[in-house]
Each structure stands twice: as structure tokens, then as C-alpha cells.
Write an enzyme that holds these catalytic residues in place. Structure first.
Site, short mmCIF file in Angstrom:
data_model
loop_
_atom_site.label_atom_id
_atom_site.label_comp_id
_atom_site.label_asym_id
_atom_site.label_seq_id
_atom_site.Cartn_x
_atom_site.Cartn_y
_atom_site.Cartn_z
N ARG A 18 34.69 41.55 43.10
CA ARG A 18 35.43 42.22 42.02
C ARG A 18 34.53 42.56 40.85
O ARG A 18 34.62 43.64 40.28
CB ARG A 18 36.60 41.35 41.54
CG ARG A 18 37.72 41.22 42.56
CD ARG A 18 38.80 40.29 42.09
NE ARG A 18 38.22 38.96 41.84
CZ ARG A 18 38.73 38.05 41.02
NH1 ARG A 18 39.83 38.30 40.34
NH2 ARG A 18 38.16 36.88 40.87
N ASN A 36 42.18 40.44 43.67
CA ASN A 36 42.27 39.74 44.95
C ASN A 36 43.71 39.71 45.41
O ASN A 36 44.63 39.61 44.59
CB ASN A 36 41.77 38.30 44.82
CG ASN A 36 40.27 38.20 44.74
OD1 ASN A 36 39.54 39.11 45.10
ND2 ASN A 36 39.78 37.07 44.25
#
EC number: 3.6.1.7
Length: 91
Positions: A18, A36
Site C-alpha cells: 500500500r 487491504n
């Protein structure tokens, strides 16, 4: 301006995916989010002009983090999406 939802599967959690995705997005001027999912995948919402989005998706496919691995990527158009002002890591 286009908006895409990108679902990425593979080794994409616990490897800095990320955060490195955010760095790539910021470098290309992409706005949106990355988060996520409970199933181990990652969802990206990316907003930019079509050329920049194509560059971004290409870099995501190659895995922006060396510790990660992208096995599959699914891209959907998100029409009528409100404008984003930055690229944010969620969660």
C-alpha cells in the site's frame, strides 16, 4: 478524468504494497485510495487522465514493492465518481 477500481491479488499484504503504491501514485499525480481487504487482496481506487492511469496500472502489475508479488489484477471503471484531492492509504 477517469476513475478505476483495481483489485490486486498475490503477495500484497504485509510487504509494504500500500505504501509503495501510494509513492507511485504520488509520482504520477494519481488521486484516490488503497486499502487491504479481508480476503488478502488490495483494492485501489485511482483517478487521473487515461494515460497516467495506464502507466499506474502497469506499475501496479509489476508490483511496486520488491517484497510483493502480483498474481492477478482486475480493473473496473467507476463512472460518476467524486473527485479525490490526494492519494490516501486506508487502514
Amino acid at each position: 478524468m477517469e476513475t478505476k477500481q483495481i483489485r490486486v491479488t498475490g503477495l500484497v499484504q504485509g510487504v509494504g504494497f500500500r505504501w509503495t503504491t501510494q509513492m507511485v501514485a504520488n509520482d504520477l499525480g494519481i488521486k484516490g485510495t488503497v486499502k487491504n481487504n479481508m480476503d488478502g487482496s488490495v483494492t485501489i481506487v485511482a483517478q487521473a487522465d487515461p494515460l497516467k492511469l495506464a502507466q499506474f496500472i502497469s506499475k501496479v502489475k509489476a508490483s511496486p514493492t520488491p517484497a510483493g508479488r502480483v498474481d492477478n489484477i482486475e480493473v473496473k471503471n467507476l463512472p460518476d465518481q467524486k473527485p479525490f484531492h490526494s492519494f490516501t492509504v486506508i487502514g
